[in-house]
Design a protein around this motif. Structure first.
Motif, short mmCIF file in Angstrom:
data_model
loop_
_atom_site.label_atom_id
_atom_site.label_comp_id
_atom_site.label_asym_id
_atom_site.label_seq_id
_atom_site.Cartn_x
_atom_site.Cartn_y
_atom_site.Cartn_z
N ALA A 194 0.63 -0.96 -0.07
CA ALA A 194 0.08 -0.02 0.07
C ALA A 194 0.98 1.17 -0.03
N SER A 195 1.74 1.42 0.62
CA SER A 195 2.66 2.33 0.74
C SER A 195 3.46 2.73 -0.57
N ALA A 196 3.80 1.64 -0.98
CA ALA A 196 4.55 1.73 -2.70
C ALA A 196 3.48 2.16 -3.60
N ARG A 197 2.19 1.83 -3.45
CA ARG A 197 1.27 2.20 -4.34
C ARG A 197 1.00 3.62 -4.19
N LEU A 198 0.84 4.05 -3.01
CA LEU A 198 0.34 5.44 -2.58
C LEU A 198 1.51 6.26 -2.91
N ASP A 199 2.74 6.08 -2.97
CA ASP A 199 3.89 6.99 -3.28
C ASP A 199 3.92 6.90 -5.07
N ASP A 200 3.72 5.74 -5.44
CA ASP A 200 3.17 5.95 -6.95
C ASP A 200 2.34 7.09 -7.44
N LEU A 201 1.27 7.00 -6.73
CA LEU A 201 0.01 7.93 -6.98
C LEU A 201 0.53 9.52 -6.48
N ALA A 202 1.13 9.39 -5.27
CA ALA A 202 1.37 10.95 -4.88
C ALA A 202 2.44 11.44 -5.49
N GLY A 203 3.43 10.78 -6.10
CA GLY A 203 4.50 11.25 -7.09
C GLY A 203 4.37 11.51 -8.35
N TRP A 204 3.15 10.87 -9.00
CA TRP A 204 2.87 11.11 -10.25
C TRP A 204 2.99 12.52 -10.84
N ASN A 239 7.49 6.89 -12.31
CA ASN A 239 7.65 8.11 -12.09
C ASN A 239 9.15 8.25 -12.23
N ALA A 240 10.12 7.50 -11.62
CA ALA A 240 11.50 7.50 -12.13
C ALA A 240 11.81 7.61 -13.47
N GLY A 241 11.07 6.89 -14.12
CA GLY A 241 11.29 7.06 -15.78
C GLY A 241 11.07 8.18 -16.60
#
Length: 313
Positions: A194-204, A239-241
């Protein structure tokens, strides 16, 4: 005072504070959050996504709630509102520490002291330094500067512009949790999902803004856009891409390729294949680009908040 002006003045003061002071060696608010999140983890950890989602909700919700309460308490005072925004911005933005670490490694490489550069690299990223030569270390630094420009500067400013102090604290909480439990180890593969997926969303949004601004502020806007369009989708991180590809094109260098993390080897796609290999000189170029991107992100956040406020007034 209007909310857009509070953000503009407070964020400017916070960025100046980061520029002058950087991160304190002891007592950093983000470290305090990390300790609190660790304590919550010890209570809630189960090898289950649901318990991990609860851990994420408690930690991020607590940070956002604290920011909302503090913002509401100081709202009657313009001075206190600006001071709170400044303190929150300084606490969550890490641009100066990023630049300092990159330059320390760059100076060691310029002096020919590869061992000193290897010793310092873990302060900046999780690569295995023993597997890298001087140019490999330089490439790792440039990639870390690119990714952390988004994570440590632009993303925070985006969410600060959107949601004020709660946005600033919430974004840093999400980013910190991802660093703590979001990696794919045996312990955290399920709990940290959940933390990893939320980070992907927040960082988008911050990652895309970083890529746009790197293209605008770099030496080769066309190369940055081309690398972003052609190579970013190949990167395993959503996001890093875009960020690393845009930096690669803007600087005219190749990033990506084979990486080593604590003995685990990853073969990532090359970003901006037509660029040249990274050298030590490119560390300072990446640092200057990161600084320009951060400044432009602040301007974009202030302008966006003022525009929204004007439309709703």
């Amino acid at each position: 005072m209007r909310a857009d002006r509070v953000f503009a003045y407070g964020a400017a003061a916070g960025l100046i504070g980061d520029l002058l002071l950087g991160d304190p060696r002891r007592g950093h608010p983000v470290a305090a959050f990390g300790r609190a999140a660790g304590a919550v983890e010890r209570v809630l950890w189960r090898n289950h996504r649901g318990w991990g989602a609860l851990h994420t909700a408690v930690c991020v919700g607590g940070a956002v709630g604290l920011g909302a309460v503090a913002e509401n308490v100081v709202r009657p005072s313009r001075t206190a509102s600006v001071a709170l925004t400044a303190a929150a911005t300084w606490a969550v933005v890490g641009g100066t520490s990023l630049v300092r670490e990159a330059r320390v490694i760059g100076r060691a490489l310029e002096a020919g002291d590869v061992e000193a550069a290897r010793d310092r690299l873990p302060h900046l990223c999780g690569r295995d330094p023993q597997a890298l030569d001087a140019d490999g270390i330089a490439r790792a630094v440039v990639e870390s500067v690119a990714e952390n420009t988004s994570d440590a500067v632009v993303g925070a400013l985006v969410w600060g512009a959107v949601a004020g102090v709660p946005g600033l604290l919430g974004f840093r909480a999400v980013n910190t949790l991802d660093a703590m439990v979001g990696h794919r180890s045996v312990t955290y593969r399920r709990f940290g999902w959940a933390s990893a997926r939320l980070d992907d969303l927040a960082g988008w949004p911050g990652a895309r803004l970083t890529a746009v601004l790197a293209a605008l502020a770099g030496d080769s806007p066309r190369g940055a856009v081309r690398a972003w369009r052609e190579d970013a989708p190949k990167h395993p991180s959503p996001n890093a891409g875009p960020v690393e590809a845009s930096f690669a094109g803007a600087l005219g260098v190749r990033l990506g390729g084979t990486l080593s993390y604590a003995g685990r080897v990853e073969h990532r796609p090359v970003l901006h294949q037509q660029g040249r290999a990274v050298t030590t000189y490119d560390i300072e170029r990446a640092v200057r680009l990161s600084r320009r991107v951060g400044l432009l992100a602040f301007g974009a956040g202030v302008a966006a908040r003022a525009f929204v406020k004007g439309r709703t007034a």
